[in-house]
Design a protein around this motif. Structure first.
Motif, PDB file in Angstrom:
ATOM      1  N   ALA A   1       0.836  -1.201   0.000  1.00 45.91           N
ATOM      2  CA  ALA A   1       0.000   0.000   0.000  1.00 45.91           C
ATOM      3  C   ALA A   1       0.875   1.258   0.000  1.00 45.91           C
ATOM      4  O   ALA A   1       0.578   2.234  -0.709  1.00 45.91           O
ATOM      5  CB  ALA A   1      -0.935  -0.011   1.199  1.00 45.91           C
ATOM      6  N   TYR A   2       1.944   1.242   0.790  1.00 43.50           N
ATOM      7  CA  TYR A   2       2.866   2.380   0.783  1.00 43.50           C
ATOM      8  C   TYR A   2       3.579   2.503  -0.564  1.00 43.50           C
ATOM      9  O   TYR A   2       3.749   3.606  -1.097  1.00 43.50           O
ATOM     10  CB  TYR A   2       3.893   2.245   1.914  1.00 43.50           C
ATOM     11  CG  TYR A   2       3.397   2.760   3.237  1.00 43.50           C
ATOM     12  CD1 TYR A   2       3.284   4.126   3.473  1.00 43.50           C
ATOM     13  CD2 TYR A   2       3.026   1.894   4.260  1.00 43.50           C
ATOM     14  CE1 TYR A   2       2.811   4.610   4.681  1.00 43.50           C
ATOM     15  CE2 TYR A   2       2.546   2.361   5.475  1.00 43.50           C
ATOM     16  CZ  TYR A   2       2.446   3.724   5.677  1.00 43.50           C
ATOM     17  OH  TYR A   2       1.966   4.204   6.880  1.00 43.50           O
ATOM     18  N   ASN A   3       4.002   1.378  -1.122  1.00 44.33           N
ATOM     19  CA  ASN A   3       4.701   1.437  -2.402  1.00 44.33           C
ATOM     20  C   ASN A   3       3.795   1.960  -3.499  1.00 44.33           C
ATOM     21  O   ASN A   3       4.221   2.704  -4.391  1.00 44.33           O
ATOM     22  CB  ASN A   3       5.244   0.045  -2.766  1.00 44.33           C
ATOM     23  CG  ASN A   3       6.216   0.097  -3.916  1.00 44.33           C
ATOM     24  OD1 ASN A   3       5.836  -0.102  -5.072  1.00 44.33           O
ATOM     25  ND2 ASN A   3       7.478   0.365  -3.624  1.00 44.33           N
ATOM     26  N   ASN A   4       2.514   1.577  -3.447  1.00 45.50           N
ATOM     27  CA  ASN A   4       1.548   2.063  -4.418  1.00 45.50           C
ATOM     28  C   ASN A   4       1.414   3.582  -4.336  1.00 45.50           C
ATOM     29  O   ASN A   4       1.435   4.277  -5.363  1.00 45.50           O
ATOM     30  CB  ASN A   4       0.199   1.395  -4.145  1.00 45.50           C
ATOM     31  CG  ASN A   4      -0.922   2.025  -4.917  1.00 45.50           C
ATOM     32  OD1 ASN A   4      -1.007   1.899  -6.125  1.00 45.50           O
ATOM     33  ND2 ASN A   4      -1.807   2.729  -4.225  1.00 45.50           N
ATOM     34  N   ALA A   5       1.287   4.107  -3.130  1.00 45.95           N
ATOM     35  CA  ALA A   5       1.148   5.549  -2.955  1.00 45.95           C
ATOM     36  C   ALA A   5       2.402   6.284  -3.409  1.00 45.95           C
ATOM     37  O   ALA A   5       2.322   7.360  -4.029  1.00 45.95           O
ATOM     38  CB  ALA A   5       0.839   5.866  -1.494  1.00 45.95           C
TER      39      ALA A   5
ATOM     40  N   HIS B   1      -3.837  -4.721 -10.193  1.00 46.86           N
ATOM     41  CA  HIS B   1      -4.494  -3.798 -11.119  1.00 46.86           C
ATOM     42  C   HIS B   1      -3.720  -2.484 -11.212  1.00 46.86           C
ATOM     43  O   HIS B   1      -3.499  -1.949 -12.312  1.00 46.86           O
ATOM     44  CB  HIS B   1      -5.930  -3.537 -10.657  1.00 46.86           C
ATOM     45  CG  HIS B   1      -6.692  -2.623 -11.560  1.00 46.86           C
ATOM     46  ND1 HIS B   1      -6.710  -1.254 -11.382  1.00 46.86           N
ATOM     47  CD2 HIS B   1      -7.454  -2.873 -12.663  1.00 46.86           C
ATOM     48  CE1 HIS B   1      -7.450  -0.699 -12.333  1.00 46.86           C
ATOM     49  NE2 HIS B   1      -7.913  -1.650 -13.112  1.00 46.86           N
ATOM     50  N   GLN B   2      -3.300  -1.973 -10.064  1.00 50.72           N
ATOM     51  CA  GLN B   2      -2.567  -0.710 -10.034  1.00 50.72           C
ATOM     52  C   GLN B   2      -1.244  -0.824 -10.790  1.00 50.72           C
ATOM     53  O   GLN B   2      -0.900   0.054 -11.605  1.00 50.72           O
ATOM     54  CB  GLN B   2      -2.321  -0.306  -8.580  1.00 50.72           C
ATOM     55  CG  GLN B   2      -3.582   0.053  -7.819  1.00 50.72           C
ATOM     56  CD  GLN B   2      -3.389  -0.006  -6.313  1.00 50.72           C
ATOM     57  OE1 GLN B   2      -2.492  -0.687  -5.812  1.00 50.72           O
ATOM     58  NE2 GLN B   2      -4.225   0.709  -5.585  1.00 50.72           N
ATOM     59  N   VAL B   3      -0.491  -1.879 -10.530  1.00 53.62           N
ATOM     60  CA  VAL B   3       0.809  -2.054 -11.189  1.00 53.62           C
ATOM     61  C   VAL B   3       0.628  -2.191 -12.696  1.00 53.62           C
ATOM     62  O   VAL B   3       1.389  -1.602 -13.487  1.00 53.62           O
ATOM     63  CB  VAL B   3       1.542  -3.277 -10.602  1.00 53.62           C
ATOM     64  CG1 VAL B   3       2.763  -3.623 -11.440  1.00 53.62           C
ATOM     65  CG2 VAL B   3       1.951  -3.015  -9.154  1.00 53.62           C
TER      66      VAL B   3
END
Length: 216
Positions: free
Chosen positions: A38-42, A161-163
């Protein structure tokens, strides 16, 4: 059983297995991947949208090769699907209303603000997790039906999905006047100095995203 930290374990507010009748204890290592993803996504969204802010309006909306036809369309898709799933994880019933407007943000500035807001919501979800939370069944409202998924599986689905779509935006950006930022990093301890400026912008510390860990 009270909450405590003991060695490599987090002893969360305990809950009993419905069938076996014994206490379950969640290891920190079980929760850490979900939190750090979650942190890496942000962080990746912050880095990508900071780069996109240097685009001209025409470059941002220009037709490009990808699943969606422009950077604006691709980045808005990430945003609206994040709204869809994060709302479900929070217990909401937003459902398909999330994509009633396929491109709610017309500018990079608006996108960056909206994406940061939903990223913070996802971080709150991840930070609140314990062993029971990972196994909690989430109701995903899909209009004509309600899909029920375990939280851990739904989180991993959203990260994927985000990646996937962020990678498409990254490739599109390489065809503009703005060099795409590096997005294939995670949180290697030895590379902490390279992300220090961005962490300061986000108000984070290395200890915050990876508590109790440091390189030998």
């Amino acid at each position: 059983m009270s909450e405590a930290i003991s060695g490599a374990f987090i002893i969360v507010p305990a809950y009993r297995c419905a069938h076996a009748g014994y206490w379950l204890i969640t290891q920190m290592s079980d929760l850490l991947p979900y939190r750090t993803m979650a942190y890496n996504n942000a962080w990746a969204n912050h880095r990508l949208l900071t780069a996109c802010a240097r685009l001209s309006p025409d470059e941002f909306t220009a037709k490009r090769t990808g699943f969606f036809p422009s950077l604006r369309a691709t980045l808005n898709h990430i945003l609206i699907i994040d709204h869809f799933y994060v709302d479900a994880m929070e217990g909401g019933t937003l459902g398909p209303a999330a994509w009633a407007d396929q491109e709610p943000c017309a500018t990079v500035a608006a996108l960056k603000e909206a994406q940061a807001a939903v990223d913070r919501r996802l971080l709150n979800v991840a930070e609140a997790l314990d062993g029971a939370g990972l196994q909690r069944i989430v109701s995903v409202h899909r209009g004509t039906s309600i899909q029920r998924e375990r939280m851990d599986r739904l989180l991993l689905h959203l990260f994927q999905h985000q990646v996937h779509h962020r990678g498409q935006a990254h490739a599109m950006l390489s065809g503009t006047s703005v060099s795409p930022p590096q997005l294939d990093e995670f949180f290697s301890a030895g590379e902490a100095p390279l992300r220090a400026e961005e962490f300061a912008e986000l108000g984070w510390s290395e200890e915050k995203i990876w508590p109790g860990r440091r390189a030998d």
